[in-house]
Scaffold this active site. Sequence first.
Site, mmCIF file in Angstrom:
data_model
loop_
_atom_site.group_PDB
_atom_site.id
_atom_site.type_symbol
_atom_site.label_atom_id
_atom_site.label_comp_id
_atom_site.label_asym_id
_atom_site.label_seq_id
_atom_site.Cartn_x
_atom_site.Cartn_y
_atom_site.Cartn_z
ATOM 1 C CD GLU A 1 -6.786 -59.581 -47.956
ATOM 2 O OE1 GLU A 1 -7.582 -60.237 -47.243
ATOM 3 O OE2 GLU A 1 -5.658 -59.242 -47.572
ATOM 4 C CG HIS B 1 -6.006 -56.999 -42.808
ATOM 5 N ND1 HIS B 1 -5.515 -56.739 -44.068
ATOM 6 C CD2 HIS B 1 -6.552 -58.240 -42.872
ATOM 7 C CE1 HIS B 1 -5.753 -57.785 -44.846
ATOM 8 N NE2 HIS B 1 -6.385 -58.705 -44.147
ATOM 9 C CD GLU B 2 -7.645 -60.204 -39.761
ATOM 10 O OE1 GLU B 2 -8.731 -60.588 -40.241
ATOM 11 O OE2 GLU B 2 -6.534 -60.500 -40.265
ATOM 12 C CG HIS C 1 -11.157 -59.498 -43.464
ATOM 13 N ND1 HIS C 1 -11.443 -59.772 -44.778
ATOM 14 C CD2 HIS C 1 -9.806 -59.635 -43.336
ATOM 15 C CE1 HIS C 1 -10.301 -60.054 -45.426
ATOM 16 N NE2 HIS C 1 -9.297 -59.976 -44.573
HETATM 17 ZN ZN ZN Z 1 -7.251 -60.409 -45.060
#
Ligand code: ZN
Length: 505
Positions: A299, A269-270, A273
């Site tokens: 996101e 997830h990160e 980003h």
């Molecule tokens: Zn996030």
Amino acid sequence: MTAQLEKTYQQLCDASREATMIGRIQHLLEWDEHTKMPQAGAAYRADQMAFLAGLVHQKQTAPEIGEWLDELVDSEFTADPKSDIGANVYHLKRDYEKQTKLPQDLVEQLTRACAVGQQVWIEARKADDFEQFRPKLEEIVRLKREQAAALGYEATPYDPLLDEYEPGETTVNVARVLSELRDALVPLVQAIADSSQRPDVSILARKYSIDVQEAFGEQVAEQIGFDFGAGRLDVTAHPFCTGLGPGDVRITTRYDEHAFSDAFFSILHEVGHGLYDQGLPREHYGLPIGEDVSLGIHESQSRLWENQVGRSHAFWEHFYGAAQQAFPDALGDVAVSTFYGAINDVRPSLIRVEADEVTYNLHILIRFELEQALIEDRLQVADLPGAWNEKYERFLGITPPNDAEGVLQDVHWSAGLFGYFPTYALGNLYAAQFFDQAKEDLPILEADIRRGDFSALLSWLRANIHQHGRRYTPAELVERVTSSPLQHDALMSHLNEKYGEIYGL
Ligand code: ZN
């Protein structure tokens, strides 16, 4: 461009780059606070942060910026709002007007109320006592309404709050798309709950040594395309990603020896980003077109790598062998299909941050509906816990046994973050729309993923999304990339297809 206008534009850009530079120093202090700082450093760190926040505000609201903008706004150089200059001036003007519309004493009251609010919230959650938090939350809601009034709105006071995080998006549009999503999701969640097929999630709670988790996570992050020469991965209590400068993107995660998927998917997830931040155009750093578009688009990048890619069967066809080698005791006797089921376990639960890919959106919908009602004065803070529990029962079929696991679970409202929650769901919707388009544009995408080659997908994201910075609004970007406005169909077909197969629906 005349010499005078050229000079004015350069002054404006210099001011923007300076404000960004102070902002990035704030990010560095925040990163340090969450990863390295000793507890006793907290008070002075808070002073440093407040000092820098004041400095940024001063820079952003300086009267000469207003004068420079006036000079440039109606000139021929800004006639095309999508040109470099046009887009930069458009956003700087928009930001300047927002900043200068807010009275200084309201800004200070909000900052104080939210700082105290978060402390009170921590205590109230610990004591499972909503009453303790209620007066503070009432004050924060009142101040947020004042903020909305100062910023101005036509349809609803929720609009200017949402606009902070998702520029140009409207409450009525988000409410329409999310209610369509809700109506399609509730029966899917019900069908999954009723299914007799249940993945064996116990395999994910076996022992996964933290050192190996870290090495495995870094290896996957690098293979996906995260540049460790221009970024780092560290440990924190709450995972996040922050940009400190061109060439310096920091991501964090947390490890639990008996929860493999927590750290692994939070790293993916990160990394999503982080890849976005690493892909923003460096030559425009410190200017609007060098920045990310919105929280929702940000996101979408994290969710795309975490869910569309990282929780796919194709992904694990490539990485499962390496995972078994890294964790022979935990995964040596587990088939890839069993593992795939476990990482895609879906069940209605109480806690948002632990929710799966399907039910997560319902947690967001509940918060969106409630906070909109609070800001529009259709719901009183005193009635919030009851309204919360009623919605959990209606949409997820479960009622929180107490407020600590219910209405008190999130930090957002205590920090004044109204209008933030829907961006999580928007991220999921955009991610599904983008990924569908990527599959259409890259017919061998799935075969690439199966081979562990992510370069074509990353290049596609760089070309279609990252490189544009803030040139387009989120709505324009989605329309440009997918030839379709924001909608719920792409996400629902992804979920129906994938989970229909896993749960035999
Ligand atoms: Zn996030």
